[in-house]
Every structure is written in structure tokens, then in C-alpha cells.
Enzyme design. Structure first.
Site, short mmCIF file in Angstrom:
data_model
loop_
_atom_site.label_atom_id
_atom_site.label_comp_id
_atom_site.label_asym_id
_atom_site.label_seq_id
_atom_site.Cartn_x
_atom_site.Cartn_y
_atom_site.Cartn_z
N GLU A 36 -57.92 -13.43 -101.61
CA GLU A 36 -59.31 -13.79 -101.29
C GLU A 36 -60.23 -12.59 -101.22
O GLU A 36 -61.41 -12.71 -100.87
CB GLU A 36 -59.35 -14.57 -99.96
CG GLU A 36 -58.63 -15.92 -100.03
CD GLU A 36 -58.82 -16.80 -98.79
OE1 GLU A 36 -59.45 -16.34 -97.81
OE2 GLU A 36 -58.35 -17.95 -98.81
N ARG B 203 -59.64 -10.68 -96.82
CA ARG B 203 -60.82 -10.73 -97.68
C ARG B 203 -61.39 -9.36 -98.05
O ARG B 203 -62.40 -9.29 -98.73
CB ARG B 203 -61.89 -11.63 -97.07
CG ARG B 203 -61.43 -13.05 -97.07
CD ARG B 203 -62.47 -14.07 -96.74
NE ARG B 203 -61.74 -15.20 -96.22
CZ ARG B 203 -61.44 -15.37 -94.94
NH1 ARG B 203 -61.93 -14.57 -94.02
NH2 ARG B 203 -60.68 -16.36 -94.57
N THR C 109 -58.32 -12.32 -90.93
CA THR C 109 -58.35 -12.43 -92.40
C THR C 109 -59.66 -11.88 -92.96
O THR C 109 -59.78 -11.69 -94.16
CB THR C 109 -58.22 -13.90 -92.84
OG1 THR C 109 -59.30 -14.66 -92.26
CG2 THR C 109 -56.90 -14.50 -92.40
N GLY D 281 -57.91 -18.29 -85.53
CA GLY D 281 -56.81 -18.91 -84.77
C GLY D 281 -57.20 -20.13 -83.96
O GLY D 281 -56.42 -20.62 -83.15
N GLU E 83 -57.38 -23.21 -84.62
CA GLU E 83 -56.55 -24.42 -84.79
C GLU E 83 -55.38 -24.40 -83.80
O GLU E 83 -54.82 -25.42 -83.45
CB GLU E 83 -55.99 -24.47 -86.21
CG GLU E 83 -56.91 -25.15 -87.20
CD GLU E 83 -58.27 -24.51 -87.28
OE1 GLU E 83 -58.35 -23.30 -87.57
OE2 GLU E 83 -59.26 -25.19 -87.01
N THR F 240 -63.99 -18.92 -83.14
CA THR F 240 -63.63 -17.61 -83.70
C THR F 240 -64.65 -17.15 -84.74
O THR F 240 -65.25 -17.96 -85.44
CB THR F 240 -62.22 -17.66 -84.33
OG1 THR F 240 -62.13 -18.81 -85.17
CG2 THR F 240 -61.16 -17.73 -83.25
N ASP G 105 -63.96 -29.80 -86.92
CA ASP G 105 -63.63 -28.50 -87.54
C ASP G 105 -64.79 -28.02 -88.42
O ASP G 105 -64.57 -27.36 -89.43
CB ASP G 105 -62.32 -28.58 -88.35
CG ASP G 105 -61.85 -27.21 -88.84
OD1 ASP G 105 -62.26 -26.18 -88.27
OD2 ASP G 105 -61.07 -27.17 -89.83
N MET H 247 -41.75 -18.63 -91.84
CA MET H 247 -41.22 -19.90 -91.34
C MET H 247 -40.44 -19.61 -90.06
O MET H 247 -39.24 -19.38 -90.08
CB MET H 247 -40.33 -20.54 -92.42
CG MET H 247 -39.67 -21.84 -91.98
SD MET H 247 -40.83 -23.11 -91.45
CE MET H 247 -39.80 -24.09 -90.36
CA CA Z 1 -61.01 -24.23 -88.48
#
Ligand code: CA
Length: 716
Positions: free
Chosen positions: A79, A131, A175, A191, A193, A254, A319, A676
């Protein structure tokens, strides 16, 4: 003649001395915004992403060819917008790695790996992307996925200082590209979420010392933070919050992408994100506007002190971030030149604000919106009627899903996400990469059983009702409906001038140039150039990968270059894979173009899809319970119904064959280094087996579809 020559030589010598003394980038240099350079994420502090270069233009863009490229060691989303300073191109890749290239030849000068622990990928809602960098003095700055801000020597890549900007025990990530304003590096984080409290911090560019911090949500303990945001929270913002889960989750808000700076007004403009949890009822008892969620904040650039704010989505519950690209421009509005701020946030309104006062000048829907009474049965209801009264959007009541679930547009991807816009001041047009040309929507359903789970996915929404249709033909039809659009928006006329239909909604960032061109990549793989006046496609280059990043441009020795980061991924690719083009996972590349160039990129080696043998494989797990557990824990990275996924397609994973191997990954974290992590905090072994049972069912279903497709395919 001789005297003129001598004078010219003297001026040249003075310029050279000036250059030698410059020691890298400073405020004057970024503000001046020399046409050849790209010194800041959005090129200049106004973040217009408009280059005055016109050597590549409508007349000759067809001759654009590949000058050089380089391949990276990661196949996750790319990105970044590269920066070009003094002949060096600086970029970042997924996992926050930094690279410096000779901008003429592509020779790599250095690289830097911050060695982000793979487990941190679990806390990244939207892929392990980055980014880009900021530059200042002789240093390059990067924010890392695990929350550090690192300063590197621009010449060598050597680490000069590093500060931890977040509580790393919480699910914070970074990011965004830092920006440097007045010798301070500005950095936020992501963060919401998962449950964090948002803020923006300024660090001294030379030493890494913290200068100020502005929190965007109240202190959960009701105490002062002893930060510059305290005053406005005591005066105004605390009172807009009520009791609710925000006291555990930090409230979100955020600052994860958009920043712009006006030196004349000494103001920094900050885009603020969604609430944590998303659901306003869960978060704040359904009460209050919850400042400064989903707001544009204007802060004093020197002290960080509050100046004004405009909240785009009061009582945010979908959101709908306002972190989308903020750009500044001076525009003729209603007969006078106004200093404006422009934003097209997720909620679908294009905002024009007076950036001196925060006064709302206009807000117009850039996607279709209508009153709920005008919405055909079965179609998504838009969250707003499209009107704004007294500076607030008029909501469609059912969209707030307080009494029953609602299918709402836009979806959490927003009508426009992080993908940068671009502005052409000659045309007076803002080019917006819009996601919602079709019926991109989400079933929002209150989760009455919501319990905050430390570090987990905490939205307060029941995603079981958002499953894809079980019928394959319906899935195909749905996918065909969901398209994107490149919209050329005229902020003065308050309407689009032209638009281009794009095949998928998860599309790419934009670049505008004085050559009358608009460059945009495509998830399907090509980089395109359009005519800025009418959207006519003038040139394309097929990368065979996917593009989501925004291109940039620069010039050296009178030659103009266009560069773009190539590599599919990001939030859409992870969490909506079945509704998007099926892209192979391929290593990222930076590709750089110039007129008449004829370099050839080595074709990608595209791996075949894994085929697993499920003969005799069974599970005693409960399929329906597994589906629920999957949607609550796995969907955000592996897509609804496990139906595809840019991350490993779980329906094609050989680990499904064996309950012990599966449990060692899901519960014990055998693949934690890939991101994971073990889910033992959230799931027990029986639930993991339920998920395996669900995945075996989905895998068999997919094998049936694959077999049918193979039978239908023409014989070679
Ligand atoms: Ca979001």
C-alpha cells in the site's frame, strides 16, 4: 556575453553550495514542492497528490514503458507511496520493511527490516501493510506494525533511534506513513476493531523524544492524561460519552491514515477512526455523539492544542471512519476563493470545509443515497437519506439496527477507504476511488450476548447474519453487482463530472499530473492512465499481480518517471475474497515507467491451487457451531464462509485432514510466526474441532464446484 557567463557560473556555484549545505529535507523544501520531487506521503503538505510534471501527457502516454522494477520478499498487500529525494526512491513493503533504490536505475542502495514479530499480524485487521516513509534532514522514518517509530540514516539505512509509541500488550498496530511537521514526526496507530484508544503523537525528529500527544477518546478511568487533549475533553468531549464497553475497549478513534498540514494557518488536520466496539449501543449505551470518533480534528501544529472539529458520523455505529484522505486546496466557492479542506470518508458524503474555521461549506452524497421509504424491498438501506441538516447527516432510522438487523450501505469497507484520492487544480477535480458502484452493503445485527474479549475482534455485531448466500449462482450474481468506480468529483459544482466503472470494489489509489493524466491501478492487475478531462483510458500496463497502492511520479535529468507498488491484499482481499477477483498470492514489486522504455519484467510463476484428498476424512464436530465460531473468530482474515481468502484458503489446506495437526495450529499456535496465533484464549479444543467440521463441509462443497468447472471447461 562573458560577464553573463560568469554570473551564470556564480549563480550555479551558489546553488551548489546551497544544495551541499541543505543536509536533506526541511520544511521549506516540502512547502516549495519542487515539481521533480515527492517528499511527503501526499507529495506536498496539502496532500493533493498532484504533480506539476507534464513531460508525460495525453499526447504521448501511449509510449510509456517499463524502465525498471524490483521484486520483494513478501506476497502480502503493498500500500506504500514511494518518496523520491535527491535521486533516491524510498519505499516500504508489507511487514514494515524499508527499501532505498537509485531512482534512475533501480539499483538497491539499502534495505531495513524492523523484524516485526509474525504474531503481530493477528492484531492487524486489514493485512500487514505499510503505507510508506517520511523524510526529514538526513533521516527516513517508518512506523512499524508492532507500534514502533524508527528513524534511519537516509544514506545507509542504519537505525538512528527507535521509540515504542504504543502499549505493546494491547492490539495496537501502525500501517500509516508518518509525516514530519516543524521538525516533529507525527504518527498515529490502528486497532479499533480489537479494542484500543486512539491518539496522535509528535516526536522530535532529531532525538525521538515525545513532544505532545492528542487522545481522540476520553480517559476510561475518568482521569486527566496530562496531555494536550485534556482541556477539550473536560470542556466538551467527555460529556458526549455514556456508560458502555468503551471503558474496556478504549473507544477506538484511531488515527490511522489521514494527516494534512497548513503552514500559514499553523494547523494540522487529523482524520479520526471508528468506535470500539463498532456498535454504539454496546459501546456507549446508544447515547451521545462520542467525540472525536469519525471526526476531522484541527490541531495547533506546534503544541497539538485543539482548534476545531467536524464530526462526519455522530454516534458512529457502522465502522464509518473519517480517516480517509484529507486534502487542502484554495478554491473558488460561490464567487470567492476559500481555503478549504476536502474529504470523502467512508460514510459516502463529500465534505468541503473552511479549514480556517471548520465551517461546513457543503456535504454531498458521492454514492447513491435515498430515504428508506424510497429503497426497493430487498435492497440495502443507505445509512443516511443523503441530506445534511444543521451540519448533521439525516439518518434512515432502521439503519441503526437497534430493533432488528439491517442490510446497510455502505458496508464497513466504506464508500471510499484508505486508497488515496488525487486533485487536479487545473480541472478543479478530485478523483475518488469509490468502492460502492454496486450494492456493497453489510448486514448489521446487534449482538445482545456481546462480551468484551481482550485482544480479540470486538465489534458488538453478530456476523452470522451476514453470511453469503449458500446458493452458488446467487454468490456469482452478488459478485457481479459489486463494482467500483473512479469518480471525478467537482467540489465547487458539488457533483461528479465523469466516472469510470471498475470491475471490483476493492480498487487502488490515484495520481494526478499536469500532463492531464490520472493514473490508477486495478485489483485485477493493470496500471491505467486516464484523460483527466473525460476519463478516457489512454494507456494500460498489465502486471499480472494486483494493484491497490497509489502511483507517484518524479523527474531526474529532465526525464519523468511514474512508479507504483504492485501487490494485492489489504482489508478487502482478506475479508471479502469471494466477492472480489480471485488473485494468486504473488511477491510484491515496485514498477517504474518512463517514455520509450522497453524493459521486460520476468513473468510471475503462478502456483496452481492446492488440491487435497478428503477421502475418508471426517469430524465429530458440529458444523453449525463451527460456522458460528468461524464467523466470530476467523472471518476477518479468512472471509465469510471460508469461501476463498487471500490468506491461505482453508478449504484447500491439507491440515484439515488431521484433527491433531489442525488443533496444533488453531489452539497451540504452530504457525504463529506467519501471523496465525494460537486461539487458546478464545476457543477450546472442542470449538476448534467444530470449526474443522465446518471447513471440511465447505472444502467438499468447493471440490464439487471445482469438478463441475473442470467438466465445463473446453478440452485443450
Ligand atoms: Ca475500522
Amino acid at each position: 556575453m562573458k560577464r553573463v557567463g560568469a554570473l551564470a557560473a556564480l549563480i550555479a556555484a551558489t546553488l551548489l553550495v546551497g544544495c551541499n549545505q541543505q543536509k536533506g529535507v526541511d520544511a521549506t523544501r516540502i512547502e516549495r514542492g519542487a515539481a521533480e520531487e515527492w517528499l511527503n506521503y501526499g507529495r506536498t503538505y496539502d496532500e493533493q497528490r498532484f504533480s506539476p510534471l507534464d513531460k508525460i501527457n495525453r499526447g504521448n502516454v501511449a509510449q510509456l514503458g517499463l524502465a525498471w522494477y524490483a521484486e520483494f520478499d513478501t506476497d502480502r498487500g503493498q500500500e506504500a507511496t514511494p518518496l523520491m529525494v535527491d535521486g533516491v526512491l524510498y519505499t516500504t513493503t508489507a511487514w514494515s520493511k524499508v527499501y532505498a533504490f537509485d531512482a534512475r536505475t533501480g539499483a538497491q542502495k539499502w534495505s531495513y527490516d524492523p523484524k516485526v514479530p509474525g504474531e503481530r499480524g493477528f492484531s492487524a485487521c486489514c493485512d500487514v501493510v505499510n503505507r510508506g516513509v517520511a523524510v526529514w534532514g538526513g533521516k527516513v522514518y517508518v512506523g512499524t506494525l508492532d507500534g514502533r517509530l524508527v528513524a534511519l540514516d537516509a544514506a545507509t539505512g542504519e537505525e538512528k533511534w527507535s521509540v515504542v509509541t504504543v502499549d505493546q500488550s494491547k492490539p495496537y498496530t501502525i500501517t500509516m506513513a508518518p509525516r514530519v511537521v516543524q521538525g516533529r514526526v507525527l504518527i498515529g496507530n490502528s486497532g479499533a476493531e480489537y479494542g484500543v484508544r486512539g491518539y496522535l503523537t509528535a516526536y522530535d525528529a532529531e532525538t525521538g523524544d515525545k513532544v505532545w500527544r492528542f487522545y481522540t477518546t476520553p480517559n476510561p478511568q475518568g482521569l486527566p492524561d496530562n496531555e494536550v487533549s485534556d482541556a477539550i475533553f473536560a470542556e466538551k468531549a467527555n460529556a458526549t460519552w455514556s456508560d458502555g464497553a468503551w471503558k474496556h475497549s478504549g473507544g477506538g478513534g484511531t488515527v490511522w491514515d489521514a494527516l494534512a498540514y497548513d503552514p500559514a494557518l499553523n494547523t494540522v488536520y487529523v482524520g479520526v477512526g471508528n468506535g470500539a466496539p463498532w456498535n454504539h449501543r454496546v459501546r456507549s449505551g446508544g447515547q451521545g455523539d462520542n467525540l472525536f470518533l469519525s471526526s476531522i480534528l484541527a490541531l495547533d501544529a506546534t503544541t497539538g492544542a485543539y482548534k476545531w472539529h467536524y464530526q462526519t458520523t455522530p454516534g458512529e455505529t457502522w465502522d464509518y471512519t473519517a480517516t480517509q484522505h484529507i486534502m487542502l486546496a484554495d478554491m473558488n466557492i460561490g464567487g470567492s476563493v476559500r481555503k478549504v479542506l476536502l474529504q470523502a470518508p467512508k460514510n459516502g458524503f463529500f465534505y468541503v470545509l473552511d479549514r480556517t474555521t471548520g465551517e461546513l461549506l457543503s456535504a454531498d452524497a458521492y454514492i447513491p443515497m435515498a430515504p428508506e421509504s424510497a429503497t426497493p424491498a430487498g435492497m440495502p438501506v443507505s445509512w443516511s437519506t443523503g441530506e445534511v441538516k444543521d451540519g448533521r447527516p439525516v439518518e434512515n432510522p432502521s439503519a441503526r439496527y437497534a430493533k432488528s438487523a439491517a442490510l446497510v450501505s455502505p458496508a464497513p469497507f466504506g464508500a471510499h477507504n484508505w486508497q488515496p484520492m488525487a486533485f487536479n487544480p487545473n480541472e478543479g477535480l478530485v478523483f475518488i476511488p469509490v468502492t460502492t458502484a454496486g450494492a456493497l452493503a453489510q448486514v448489521y445485527a446487534d449482538d445482545p450476548a456481546f462480551k468484551y474479549r481482550d485482544g480479540g475482534w470486538n465489534t458488538g455485531i453478530n456476523f452470522n447474519l451476514g453470511d453469503l448466500p449458500s446458493d452458488e449462482a446467487q454468490r456469482v450474481a452478488l459478485k457481479a453487482m459489486l463494482r467500483g468506480r473512479l469518480v471525478a468529483w467537482d467540489p465547487a459544482a458539488r457533483k461528479p463530472r465523469w466516472s469510470v466503472e471498475l470491475p471490483s470494489f476493492w480498487n487502488a489509489g490515484v495520481l494526478a499530473t499536469a500532463g492531464g493524466l490520472v493514473f490508477q491501478g486495478a485489483a485485477e492487475g493493470a496500471l491505467h492512465a486516464y484523460d483527466a478531462t473525460d476519463g478516457k483510458k489512454l494507456w494500460s500496463y498489465e502486471t499480472t499481480n494486483g494493484i491497490i497502492a497509489a502511483p507517484m511520479t518524479y523527474a531526474l535529468d529532465g526525464e519523468q518517471y511514474v512508479a507504483v507498488m504492485v501487490g494485492y491484499g489489504g482489508a478487502g482481499a482478506l475479508s471479502a475474497a469471494p466477492l472480489l477477483p480471485d488473485r494468486p498470492r504473488l511477491p510484491g514489486r515496485i514498477m517504474v515507467f518512463k517514455l520509450g522504455a522497453t524493459a521486460q519484467a520476468t513473468p510471475y510463476d503462478i502456483p496452481p491451487k492446492p488440491v487435497i484428498d478428503l477421502a475418508g476424512v471426517s469430524s465429530r464436530g458440529n458444523v453449525a457451531a463451527g460456522r458460528s465460531a468461524f464467523n466470530a473468530n476467523c472471518l476477518v482474515c479468512h472471509s465469510p464462509n471460508a469461501s476463498g481468502g487471500y490468506l491461505p484458503d482453508l478449504r484447500r489446506s491439507a491440515n484439515l485432514r488431521d484433527a491433531t495437526a489442525f488443533r496444533s495450529i488453531v489452539i497451540d499456535g504452530a504457525l504463529a510466526a506467519n501471523g496465525m496465533v494460537g486461539f487458546d484464549r478464545y476457543l477450546n479444543a472442542a470449538q476448534a474441532e467444530d470449526i474443522r467440521a465446518f471447513l471440511i463441509t465447505e472444502a467438499r462443497r468447493q471440490q464439487g464446484l471445482d469438478a463441475a468447472a473442470a467438466r465445463a471447461a473446453p478440452k485443450k
